[in-house]
Design a protein around this motif. Structure first.
Motif, PDB file in Angstrom:
ATOM      1  N   ALA A  97      34.802  51.558  50.907  1.00 11.48           N
ATOM      2  CA  ALA A  97      35.668  50.481  50.419  1.00 11.48           C
ATOM      3  C   ALA A  97      34.908  49.479  49.556  1.00 11.48           C
ATOM      4  N   ALA A  98      33.686  49.156  49.925  1.00 14.13           N
ATOM      5  CA  ALA A  98      32.912  48.176  49.148  1.00 14.13           C
ATOM      6  C   ALA A  98      32.625  48.703  47.750  1.00 14.13           C
ATOM      7  N   SER A  99      32.287  49.981  47.646  1.00 14.63           N
ATOM      8  CA  SER A  99      32.038  50.578  46.339  1.00 14.63           C
ATOM      9  C   SER A  99      33.309  50.584  45.498  1.00 14.63           C
ATOM     10  N   GLY A 100      34.443  50.890  46.140  1.00 10.82           N
ATOM     11  CA  GLY A 100      35.720  50.873  45.428  1.00 10.82           C
ATOM     12  C   GLY A 100      36.058  49.486  44.917  1.00 10.82           C
ATOM     13  N   ALA A 101      35.786  48.476  45.714  1.00  7.78           N
ATOM     14  CA  ALA A 101      36.047  47.101  45.295  1.00  7.78           C
ATOM     15  C   ALA A 101      35.162  46.716  44.112  1.00  7.78           C
ATOM     16  N   ARG A 102      33.890  47.131  44.148  1.00 11.05           N
ATOM     17  CA  ARG A 102      32.986  46.834  43.023  1.00 11.05           C
ATOM     18  C   ARG A 102      33.485  47.518  41.743  1.00 11.05           C
ATOM     19  N   LEU A 103      33.911  48.759  41.863  1.00 17.08           N
ATOM     20  CA  LEU A 103      34.420  49.481  40.703  1.00 17.08           C
ATOM     21  C   LEU A 103      35.686  48.808  40.167  1.00 17.08           C
ATOM     22  N   ALA A 104      36.602  48.421  41.052  1.00 17.87           N
ATOM     23  CA  ALA A 104      37.828  47.744  40.619  1.00 17.87           C
ATOM     24  C   ALA A 104      37.512  46.454  39.872  1.00 17.87           C
ATOM     25  N   LEU A 105      36.525  45.721  40.344  1.00 17.11           N
ATOM     26  CA  LEU A 105      36.125  44.485  39.667  1.00 17.11           C
ATOM     27  C   LEU A 105      35.558  44.781  38.285  1.00 17.11           C
ATOM     28  N   ARG A 106      34.724  45.816  38.180  1.00 14.86           N
ATOM     29  CA  ARG A 106      34.160  46.185  36.866  1.00 14.86           C
ATOM     30  C   ARG A 106      35.261  46.598  35.900  1.00 14.86           C
ATOM     31  N   VAL A 107      36.222  47.374  36.368  1.00 20.22           N
ATOM     32  CA  VAL A 107      37.326  47.811  35.511  1.00 20.22           C
ATOM     33  C   VAL A 107      38.154  46.608  35.069  1.00 20.22           C
ATOM     34  N   ALA A 108      38.471  45.710  36.011  1.00 25.18           N
ATOM     35  CA  ALA A 108      39.265  44.530  35.677  1.00 25.18           C
ATOM     36  C   ALA A 108      38.526  43.638  34.687  1.00 25.18           C
ATOM     37  N   THR A 109      37.230  43.477  34.888  1.00 20.07           N
ATOM     38  CA  THR A 109      36.424  42.636  33.991  1.00 20.07           C
ATOM     39  C   THR A 109      36.376  43.248  32.593  1.00 20.07           C
ATOM     40  N   ALA A 110      36.161  44.555  32.520  1.00 23.03           N
ATOM     41  CA  ALA A 110      36.082  45.223  31.220  1.00 23.03           C
ATOM     42  C   ALA A 110      37.415  45.180  30.479  1.00 23.03           C
ATOM     43  N   GLY A 111      38.516  45.140  31.231  1.00 23.57           N
ATOM     44  CA  GLY A 111      39.823  45.149  30.595  1.00 23.57           C
ATOM     45  C   GLY A 111      40.405  43.774  30.338  1.00 23.57           C
TER      46      GLY A 111
END
Length: 130
Positions: A97-111
């Motif tokens: 879950a922590a890795s998924g949250a980090r990825l979601a944040l990176r995607v949201a930031t990039a977009g």
């Protein structure tokens, strides 16, 4: 659409030649017999119509066992073509879950898009907001 013989059988299978299985959208099945006889092979997610109600309908003779056999055959034939009946499925990996949250944040930031409110155009009001 889960109970449309025109879509599931006439168009999808007969006209387009689809030879796979058809799975419902989540909670889109409203009747057991209507969906199965129309050509819906699998109900998702929990079997509210294709679980105990289907068993009962077959036992009572309201749905022919051949209709269930046809749906099961379609599911198993695709799984066989993909080699999924040859061996036990691989164990599911642990969910991180922590890795998924980090990825979601990176995607949201990039977009993300930053806006400058030049000419006080925002917030949109009146005709521009429609």
């Amino acid at each position: 659409a889960a109970e449309s013989a025109d879509l599931l059988t006439a168009v999808l299978r007969e006209r387009w030649g689809f030879d796979g299985w058809v799975m419902s959208d989540w909670d889109a099945v409203h009747t057991t017999a209507g969906a199965l006889t129309a050509g819906l092979d699998m109900e998702m997610p929990a079997g509210a119509r294709y679980g105990a109600p289907l068993r009962e309908a077959v036992r009572d003779g309201r749905i022919p066992e051949a209709a269930v056999d046809r749906a099961v055959r379609r599911v198993l034939s695709v799984r066989d073509r993909l080699g999924l009946l040859d061996e036990a499925p691989a164990p599911r990996p642990e969910r991180d879950a922590a890795s998924g949250a980090r990825l979601a944040l990176r995607v949201a930031t990039a977009g993300a898009t930053l806006l400058r409110n030049e000419g006080a155009a925002l917030p949109l009001t009146g005709a521009a907001a429609r």
